[in-house]
Design a protein around this motif. Sequence first.
Motif, mmCIF file in Angstrom:
data_model
loop_
_atom_site.group_PDB
_atom_site.id
_atom_site.type_symbol
_atom_site.label_atom_id
_atom_site.label_comp_id
_atom_site.label_asym_id
_atom_site.label_seq_id
_atom_site.Cartn_x
_atom_site.Cartn_y
_atom_site.Cartn_z
ATOM 1 N N HIS A 108 -45.564 -33.777 53.045
ATOM 2 C CA HIS A 108 -46.056 -35.151 53.206
ATOM 3 C C HIS A 108 -45.400 -35.720 54.466
ATOM 4 C CE1 HIS A 108 -47.633 -39.058 52.193
ATOM 5 N NE2 HIS A 108 -46.463 -39.554 52.522
ATOM 6 N N TRP A 109 -46.212 -36.265 55.365
ATOM 7 C CA TRP A 109 -45.757 -36.804 56.651
ATOM 8 C C TRP A 109 -45.901 -38.318 56.685
ATOM 9 C CZ3 TRP A 109 -44.832 -34.039 61.419
ATOM 10 C CH2 TRP A 109 -44.870 -32.650 61.279
ATOM 11 N N VAL A 110 -44.941 -38.981 57.308
ATOM 12 C CA VAL A 110 -45.028 -40.407 57.641
ATOM 13 C C VAL A 110 -44.651 -40.493 59.112
ATOM 14 C CG1 VAL A 110 -44.165 -42.730 57.193
ATOM 15 C CG2 VAL A 110 -44.334 -41.077 55.304
ATOM 16 N N ALA A 111 -45.552 -41.069 59.920
ATOM 17 C CA ALA A 111 -45.307 -41.138 61.363
ATOM 18 C C ALA A 111 -45.943 -42.384 61.946
ATOM 19 C CB ALA A 111 -45.872 -39.902 62.054
ATOM 20 N N GLU A 112 -45.492 -42.733 63.126
ATOM 21 C CA GLU A 112 -46.099 -43.811 63.893
ATOM 22 C C GLU A 112 -46.700 -43.172 65.139
ATOM 23 O OE1 GLU A 112 -44.513 -47.536 66.342
ATOM 24 O OE2 GLU A 112 -43.957 -47.558 64.220
ATOM 25 N N ILE A 113 -48.019 -43.291 65.267
ATOM 26 C CA ILE A 113 -48.747 -42.669 66.365
ATOM 27 C C ILE A 113 -49.469 -43.774 67.123
ATOM 28 C CG2 ILE A 113 -50.509 -40.985 66.995
ATOM 29 C CD1 ILE A 113 -49.979 -39.758 64.134
ATOM 30 N N ALA A 114 -49.126 -43.937 68.378
ATOM 31 C CA ALA A 114 -49.758 -44.955 69.231
ATOM 32 C C ALA A 114 -49.659 -46.338 68.587
ATOM 33 C CB ALA A 114 -51.206 -44.585 69.538
ATOM 34 N N GLY A 115 -48.523 -46.610 67.966
ATOM 35 C CA GLY A 115 -48.306 -47.914 67.364
ATOM 36 C C GLY A 115 -48.936 -48.095 65.999
ATOM 37 N N VAL A 116 -49.525 -47.043 65.454
ATOM 38 C CA VAL A 116 -50.181 -47.105 64.150
ATOM 39 C C VAL A 116 -49.405 -46.221 63.181
ATOM 40 C CG1 VAL A 116 -52.300 -46.629 62.869
ATOM 41 C CG2 VAL A 116 -52.435 -47.482 65.213
ATOM 42 N N LYS A 117 -48.996 -46.796 62.053
ATOM 43 C CA LYS A 117 -48.284 -46.020 61.034
ATOM 44 C C LYS A 117 -49.306 -45.222 60.240
ATOM 45 C CE LYS A 117 -44.808 -46.226 57.496
ATOM 46 N NZ LYS A 117 -43.699 -47.005 56.991
ATOM 47 N N ARG A 118 -49.064 -43.903 60.135
ATOM 48 C CA ARG A 118 -49.982 -43.015 59.430
ATOM 49 C C ARG A 118 -49.211 -42.158 58.438
ATOM 50 N NH1 ARG A 118 -55.001 -42.423 62.030
ATOM 51 N NH2 ARG A 118 -55.524 -41.483 60.043
ATOM 52 N N GLU A 119 -49.887 -41.818 57.364
ATOM 53 C CA GLU A 119 -49.348 -40.881 56.391
ATOM 54 C C GLU A 119 -50.409 -39.828 56.132
ATOM 55 O OE1 GLU A 119 -47.036 -44.184 53.735
ATOM 56 O OE2 GLU A 119 -47.391 -42.214 52.825
ATOM 57 N N TRP A 120 -49.968 -38.601 55.879
ATOM 58 C CA TRP A 120 -50.900 -37.557 55.522
ATOM 59 C C TRP A 120 -50.156 -36.437 54.820
ATOM 60 C CZ3 TRP A 120 -49.145 -38.331 60.461
ATOM 61 C CH2 TRP A 120 -48.572 -37.257 61.123
ATOM 62 N N ASP A 121 -50.926 -35.657 54.096
ATOM 63 C CA ASP A 121 -50.426 -34.436 53.488
ATOM 64 C C ASP A 121 -50.983 -33.280 54.302
ATOM 65 O OD1 ASP A 121 -49.077 -35.770 51.449
ATOM 66 O OD2 ASP A 121 -50.833 -35.767 50.148
ATOM 67 N N ALA A 122 -50.200 -32.233 54.452
ATOM 68 C CA ALA A 122 -50.625 -31.056 55.194
ATOM 69 C C ALA A 122 -50.290 -29.810 54.394
ATOM 70 C CB ALA A 122 -49.942 -31.001 56.563
ATOM 71 N N LYS A 123 -51.081 -28.780 54.640
ATOM 72 C CA LYS A 123 -50.882 -27.507 53.962
ATOM 73 C C LYS A 123 -50.721 -26.416 55.012
ATOM 74 C CE LYS A 123 -53.077 -24.476 50.584
ATOM 75 N NZ LYS A 123 -54.256 -24.282 49.748
ATOM 76 N N VAL A 168 -46.912 -20.540 62.770
ATOM 77 C CA VAL A 168 -47.069 -21.450 61.644
ATOM 78 C C VAL A 168 -48.345 -22.244 61.927
ATOM 79 C CG1 VAL A 168 -46.119 -23.401 60.345
ATOM 80 C CG2 VAL A 168 -44.566 -21.684 61.311
ATOM 81 N N ALA A 169 -49.342 -22.156 61.033
ATOM 82 C CA ALA A 169 -50.612 -22.873 61.196
ATOM 83 C C ALA A 169 -50.815 -23.798 60.008
ATOM 84 C CB ALA A 169 -51.765 -21.888 61.311
ATOM 85 N N TRP A 170 -51.362 -24.970 60.255
ATOM 86 C CA TRP A 170 -51.514 -25.981 59.201
ATOM 87 C C TRP A 170 -52.817 -26.751 59.373
ATOM 88 C CZ3 TRP A 170 -49.253 -26.906 63.783
ATOM 89 C CH2 TRP A 170 -49.630 -28.064 64.440
ATOM 90 N N ALA A 171 -53.160 -27.505 58.329
ATOM 91 C CA ALA A 171 -54.257 -28.474 58.371
ATOM 92 C C ALA A 171 -53.924 -29.587 57.396
ATOM 93 C CB ALA A 171 -55.585 -27.822 58.000
ATOM 94 N N ALA A 172 -54.295 -30.803 57.764
ATOM 95 C CA ALA A 172 -54.116 -31.946 56.872
ATOM 96 C C ALA A 172 -55.035 -31.776 55.669
ATOM 97 C CB ALA A 172 -54.446 -33.243 57.606
ATOM 98 N N THR A 173 -54.570 -32.228 54.517
ATOM 99 C CA THR A 173 -55.399 -32.188 53.310
ATOM 100 C C THR A 173 -55.739 -33.581 52.826
ATOM 101 O OG1 THR A 173 -53.445 -32.057 51.893
ATOM 102 C CG2 THR A 173 -54.453 -29.964 52.564
ATOM 103 N N ASP A 174 -55.051 -34.582 53.384
ATOM 104 C CA ASP A 174 -55.262 -35.966 52.977
ATOM 105 C C ASP A 174 -54.683 -36.856 54.068
ATOM 106 O OD1 ASP A 174 -55.840 -38.123 51.044
ATOM 107 O OD2 ASP A 174 -53.661 -38.321 50.962
ATOM 108 N N GLY A 175 -55.351 -37.950 54.384
ATOM 109 C CA GLY A 175 -54.816 -38.881 55.370
ATOM 110 C C GLY A 175 -55.262 -38.557 56.777
ATOM 111 N N ALA A 176 -54.384 -38.733 57.757
ATOM 112 C CA ALA A 176 -54.713 -38.532 59.169
ATOM 113 C C ALA A 176 -55.240 -37.114 59.406
ATOM 114 C CB ALA A 176 -53.487 -38.789 60.039
ATOM 115 N N THR A 177 -56.374 -37.004 60.067
ATOM 116 C CA THR A 177 -57.040 -35.728 60.264
ATOM 117 C C THR A 177 -56.427 -34.976 61.437
ATOM 118 O OG1 THR A 177 -59.072 -36.712 59.431
ATOM 119 C CG2 THR A 177 -59.282 -34.639 60.637
ATOM 120 N N ASN A 178 -55.797 -33.831 61.150
ATOM 121 C CA ASN A 178 -55.198 -33.009 62.191
ATOM 122 C C ASN A 178 -55.022 -31.586 61.685
ATOM 123 O OD1 ASN A 178 -52.099 -32.538 61.445
ATOM 124 N ND2 ASN A 178 -52.676 -34.593 60.783
#
Length: 191
Positions: free
Chosen positions: A47-62, A72-82
């Motif tokens: 689970h990630w919590v970050a501030e990107i370009a002044g916007v607070k975002r949360e997401w889960d990644a797998k 190491v390769a990942w993809a978001a599963t919820d929240g910010a798409t990355n």
Amino acid sequence: MTTKVEKTIEVNVPVSTAYNQWTQFEEFPRFMGGVEEVRQLDDKRMHWVAEIAGVKREWDAKILEQVPDRKVAWAATDGATNAGAVYFQPVDTDRTQVRLSLEYEPEGLVENAGDKLHIVEKRAEADLEKFKSYIEGRGVETGAWRGTIHEGRTLGTPGVEYAASSMGDDGKAGVSGTAFPADPADPRRNF
């Protein structure tokens, strides 16, 4: 609109040291600007919590693929798409090339403006420089996870299509109280 970022750096440590440190996801706030917290939920999920370009975002990644000393390769599963991957290539016995490949979907006016100013690209470059300073300054990793993960296939670099189920931020994005202006000359910018 999807944005892709590719950055590479050489670090003066053996490939196993660089890779081992990268697997210590909860240490990311020590060298990644804007990352407030990474909480490892299990071997594959964070689970990630970050501030990107002044916007607070949360997401889960797998973690989709993890190969010791290589990737190491990942993809978001919820929240910010990355989605993306980090690759490790030995240059010689005490030097490693680290290559970050990231794909993300900026959302909203602030993120799209930041995207046009290449804020995430500049942040990724600065974060790799900080990783270099961090691991070279220590000389040894803070820990290691040497397990292998293959989600039933060998991936190249996953793109946002692997994170398609996470399109949208589920209401978790918001402009931070410490957001900075988009003006690149503003001294409050930290990258």
